[in-house]
Design a protein around this motif. Structure first.
Motif, PDB file in Angstrom:
ATOM      1  N   VAL A 308       0.651  -0.774   0.330  1.00 52.74           N
ATOM      2  CA  VAL A 308      -0.208   0.540   0.113  1.00 52.74           C
ATOM      3  C   VAL A 308       0.666   1.453  -0.376  1.00 52.74           C
ATOM      4  O   VAL A 308       0.493   2.008  -0.390  1.00 52.74           O
ATOM      5  N   THR A 309       2.163   1.240   0.768  1.00 50.80           N
ATOM      6  CA  THR A 309       2.862   2.460   0.921  1.00 50.80           C
ATOM      7  C   THR A 309       3.457   2.687  -0.233  1.00 50.80           C
ATOM      8  O   THR A 309       3.453   3.424  -0.891  1.00 50.80           O
ATOM      9  N   ASP A 310       3.805   1.632  -0.670  1.00 52.29           N
ATOM     10  CA  ASP A 310       4.713   1.661  -2.267  1.00 52.29           C
ATOM     11  C   ASP A 310       4.275   2.274  -3.412  1.00 52.29           C
ATOM     12  O   ASP A 310       4.820   2.321  -4.898  1.00 52.29           O
ATOM     13  N   PHE A 311       2.245   1.878  -3.313  1.00 55.35           N
ATOM     14  CA  PHE A 311       1.890   2.241  -4.172  1.00 55.35           C
ATOM     15  C   PHE A 311       1.442   3.828  -4.290  1.00 55.35           C
ATOM     16  O   PHE A 311       1.381   4.382  -5.500  1.00 55.35           O
ATOM     17  N   VAL A 312       0.875   4.169  -2.921  1.00 56.98           N
ATOM     18  CA  VAL A 312       0.717   5.843  -2.124  1.00 56.98           C
ATOM     19  C   VAL A 312       2.019   6.709  -2.827  1.00 56.98           C
ATOM     20  O   VAL A 312       1.699   7.330  -3.541  1.00 56.98           O
ATOM     21  N   THR A 313       3.008   6.250  -2.232  1.00 50.96           N
ATOM     22  CA  THR A 313       3.957   7.222  -2.192  1.00 50.96           C
ATOM     23  C   THR A 313       4.442   7.257  -3.156  1.00 50.96           C
ATOM     24  O   THR A 313       4.830   9.188  -3.584  1.00 50.96           O
ATOM     25  N   PRO A 314       4.559   6.934  -4.373  1.00 50.80           N
ATOM     26  CA  PRO A 314       5.121   8.243  -5.733  1.00 50.80           C
ATOM     27  C   PRO A 314       3.906   8.561  -6.473  1.00 50.80           C
ATOM     28  O   PRO A 314       3.764   9.479  -7.277  1.00 50.80           O
ATOM     29  N   ARG A 315       2.635   8.451  -5.658  1.00 47.95           N
ATOM     30  CA  ARG A 315       0.984   9.377  -6.861  1.00 47.95           C
ATOM     31  C   ARG A 315       0.306   9.827  -5.387  1.00 47.95           C
ATOM     32  O   ARG A 315      -0.706  10.366  -5.578  1.00 47.95           O
ATOM     33  N   TRP A 322      -7.258  13.695  -7.989  1.00 41.24           N
ATOM     34  CA  TRP A 322      -8.064  13.611  -8.727  1.00 41.24           C
ATOM     35  C   TRP A 322      -9.038  12.481  -7.579  1.00 41.24           C
ATOM     36  O   TRP A 322     -10.165  12.256  -7.745  1.00 41.24           O
ATOM     37  N   HIS A 323      -9.095  12.477  -6.217  1.00 43.01           N
ATOM     38  CA  HIS A 323     -10.150  11.739  -5.238  1.00 43.01           C
ATOM     39  C   HIS A 323     -11.234  13.025  -5.426  1.00 43.01           C
ATOM     40  O   HIS A 323     -11.943  12.391  -5.564  1.00 43.01           O
ATOM     41  N   MET A 330     -19.210  10.511  -8.859  1.00 45.28           N
ATOM     42  CA  MET A 330     -19.804   9.514  -7.494  1.00 45.28           C
ATOM     43  C   MET A 330     -21.279  10.434  -7.156  1.00 45.28           C
ATOM     44  O   MET A 330     -22.593   9.943  -7.654  1.00 45.28           O
ATOM     45  N   ALA A 331     -21.276  11.468  -6.397  1.00 48.39           N
ATOM     46  CA  ALA A 331     -22.406  12.029  -5.748  1.00 48.39           C
ATOM     47  C   ALA A 331     -23.590  12.773  -7.374  1.00 48.39           C
ATOM     48  O   ALA A 331     -24.469  12.463  -7.157  1.00 48.39           O
ATOM     49  N   GLY A 332     -22.777  12.772  -8.403  1.00 45.74           N
ATOM     50  CA  GLY A 332     -23.855  13.281  -9.900  1.00 45.74           C
ATOM     51  C   GLY A 332     -24.643  11.714 -10.351  1.00 45.74           C
ATOM     52  O   GLY A 332     -25.638  11.893 -10.508  1.00 45.74           O
ATOM     53  N   ALA A 333     -23.601  10.563 -10.284  1.00 43.68           N
ATOM     54  CA  ALA A 333     -24.052   9.383 -10.538  1.00 43.68           C
ATOM     55  C   ALA A 333     -25.601   9.531  -9.693  1.00 43.68           C
ATOM     56  O   ALA A 333     -26.488   8.572 -10.557  1.00 43.68           O
ATOM     57  N   THR A 334     -25.151   9.640  -8.480  1.00 44.83           N
ATOM     58  CA  THR A 334     -26.307   8.976  -7.545  1.00 44.83           C
ATOM     59  C   THR A 334     -27.184   9.643  -7.901  1.00 44.83           C
ATOM     60  O   THR A 334     -28.175   9.697  -7.586  1.00 44.83           O
ATOM     61  N   ALA A 365     -13.009   4.937  -2.106  1.00 42.75           N
ATOM     62  CA  ALA A 365     -11.804   4.238  -2.179  1.00 42.75           C
ATOM     63  C   ALA A 365     -11.290   3.863  -3.516  1.00 42.75           C
ATOM     64  O   ALA A 365     -10.062   4.373  -3.846  1.00 42.75           O
ATOM     65  N   VAL A 366     -11.721   2.364  -4.070  1.00 42.62           N
ATOM     66  CA  VAL A 366     -11.698   1.816  -5.333  1.00 42.62           C
ATOM     67  C   VAL A 366     -11.333   2.576  -6.273  1.00 42.62           C
ATOM     68  O   VAL A 366     -10.355   2.531  -7.187  1.00 42.62           O
ATOM     69  N   LEU A 367     -12.155   3.248  -6.790  1.00 38.23           N
ATOM     70  CA  LEU A 367     -12.563   4.272  -7.562  1.00 38.23           C
ATOM     71  C   LEU A 367     -10.816   6.062  -7.924  1.00 38.23           C
ATOM     72  O   LEU A 367     -10.645   5.633  -8.841  1.00 38.23           O
ATOM     73  N   THR A 368     -10.142   6.175  -6.322  1.00 33.33           N
ATOM     74  CA  THR A 368      -9.560   7.020  -6.389  1.00 33.33           C
ATOM     75  C   THR A 368      -8.214   6.430  -6.780  1.00 33.33           C
ATOM     76  O   THR A 368      -7.073   6.353  -7.315  1.00 33.33           O
ATOM     77  N   THR A 369      -8.098   4.952  -6.031  1.00 30.49           N
ATOM     78  CA  THR A 369      -7.194   4.271  -6.820  1.00 30.49           C
ATOM     79  C   THR A 369      -6.705   3.839  -8.093  1.00 30.49           C
ATOM     80  O   THR A 369      -5.817   3.777  -8.128  1.00 30.49           O
ATOM     81  N   ALA A 370      -7.833   3.365  -8.857  1.00 29.89           N
ATOM     82  CA  ALA A 370      -7.920   3.343  -9.928  1.00 29.89           C
ATOM     83  C   ALA A 370      -7.697   4.484 -10.862  1.00 29.89           C
ATOM     84  O   ALA A 370      -6.771   4.271 -11.649  1.00 29.89           O
TER      85      ALA A 370
END
Length: 433
Positions: A308-315, A322-323, A330-334, A365-370
């Motif tokens: 997780v740390t290795d994914f987040v640190t360079p991003r 982008w979050h 998400m709010a608009g789609a809802t 969390a999933v969409l922000t990760t993507a």
């Protein structure tokens, strides 16, 4: 440890103590302090989830409405004590910046090289994010979305961008502040803290709320300076009792200010403008961090946590930039689904609303990760060797800051986003010529 020994450690000897980041706790492959990287990743996760919790949407006969679920909610002030991580984020930024700058100088680099690298790392991903926001607003307007909703979407997008501007300035001043720290560590941080307190006193005494925004500099620079103490080992050299008493003292003083009404007990309210309450939060958080760093270092070596740390640190900046577009989408789609199906959305803070929050936060969390996985190329792109002069590097910082201020002051619209993108491109070009 007695008081005299403690003061010697804080004021510093003729040569700073060895840097913690150079010890065995650092990653052998990268030289990074993995425990500190874990803290930064945690801060980013908290920010994303906090904003996701605050992002609400309701649908009435008048149509959809984007709301801040924290406004007027009794549960939010207590929660803010756990989720106000911005002071810690700036402390960690000071730690990481100090380590990076000293290593750069050891390799023969210059302050301008450091500044150019920070401009590149912070502003390149912002070009794509701001440009996409402007394009998205244009599509919404062309699709017949009511103008007030488009304006609200632009406002919500721009709100978190204050961090980009402030962090850019803090990092730009880091080489100069490191030099001051090395000469007079205690006087330098106390001077910045005193300036932050003076601004707050002036704001309170005069009733001129605008003066409080001077603390966008003094509060965050003080906390960055606190990170220098962590980086050069002075805080880790203090005994546990000193650290515990310091942290408890900061919390006690903070509670006293809340009881007397000096500062709001909602720590998020203390962000706009930043108040000295955040300095006390930062002191308490830093004392705790120093106490638990060995444990964090061990945790950071766990394969799943390290992944997780290795994914987040360079991003990190990509995730931050982008979050909010993800949450707005998400709010608009809802709202669109609710209007199309007639489903009634739960009222914020209701029992039904809380029951749906785990799913909402998980999807966010999933969409922000993507998005971070797909869009981090700009942040990870290596910068060509900088050839800019000090004047051009300063101009780059000012252009980047102007872009952020434009979006915050005028709101994010199609035109302001286009102008901001132009300013960001000018900033990036300044460091390459």
């Amino acid at each position: 440890m007695n008081l005299n020994n403690s003061l010697t450690l804080i004021n510093g000897p003729a040569q700073p103590p060895r840097q913690f980041g150079h010890t065995a706790e650092a990653s052998p492959a990268t030289g990074r302090d993995t425990g500190i990287d874990l803290v930064r990743a945690w801060c980013v996760l908290v920010v994303v989830l906090l904003h996701a919790l605050m992002a609400g949407v309701t649908v009435s006969g008048a149509g959809p409405e984007f709301v801040n679920t924290a406004e007027g909610a009794a549960w939010f002030a207590p929660l803010s004590w756990a989720v106000q991580v911005m002071p810690l984020f700036f402390v960690v930024g000071g730690f990481a910046g100090s380590i990076a700058y000293r290593r750069l100088r050891h390799r023969g680099g210059t302050p301008v090289d450091f500044l150019a690298g920070r401009v590149h790392r912070l502003l390149l991903p912002a070009v794509l994010s701001v440009g996409a926001a402007g394009l998205g607003l244009a599509i919404l307007a062309a699709g017949g979305v009511p103008a007030d909703l488009v304006l609200t979407a632009g406002f919500r997008y721009g709100q978190p961008l204050w961090f980009l501007g402030v962090f850019l300035v803090c990092q730009a001043l880091l080489p100069a502040l490191i030099a001051v720290h090395d000469r007079a560590p205690l006087r330098s941080i106390l001077g910045l803290a005193a300036a932050a307190v003076a601004v707050e006193v002036l704001r309170t005494a005069t009733g001129l709320e605008g003066t409080g925004f001077l603390n966008l500099a003094f509060v965050w620079l003080t906390l960055q300076q606190l990170g220098f103490f962590l980086a050069d080992g002075r805080l880790d050299a203090l005994n546990r009792r000193t650290l515990v008493m310091t942290g408890l003292g900061a919390i006690t003083l903070l509670a006293g200010f809340f009881i007397t009404g000096t500062f709001s007990p909602d720590l998020i309210e203390n962000l706009n403008p930043p108040t000295p309450a955040l300095l006390l939060v930062g002191v308490a958080q830093t004392a705790l961090l120093s106490l638990v760093r060995p444990t964090l270092t061990r945790l950071s070596a766990h394969p799943r946590i390290a992944a997780v740390t290795d994914f987040v640190t360079p991003r990190t900046m990509t995730i931050y930039l982008w979050h909010m577009p993800v949450l707005l989408t998400m709010a608009g789609a809802t709202a669109w689904v609710a209007m199309g199906t007639g489903v009634t959305l739960p009222e914020p803070s209701s029992a039904a609303w809380w029951l749906t929050r785990p799913l909402w936060l998980g999807v966010a969390a999933v969409l922000t990760t993507a998005a971070a996985w797909a869009l981090a190329a700009g942040e990870q792109r290596r910068m060509p060797p900088p050839t800019a002069s000090g004047a051009r590097a300063a101009q780059a910082v000012l252009a980047g800051l102007a872009a952020v201020v434009l979006l915050l002051v005028t709101g994010t619209t199609v035109l302001s986003a286009a102008a901001a993108v132009c300013l960001l491109i000018v900033a990036l070009r300044r460091i390459r010529k």
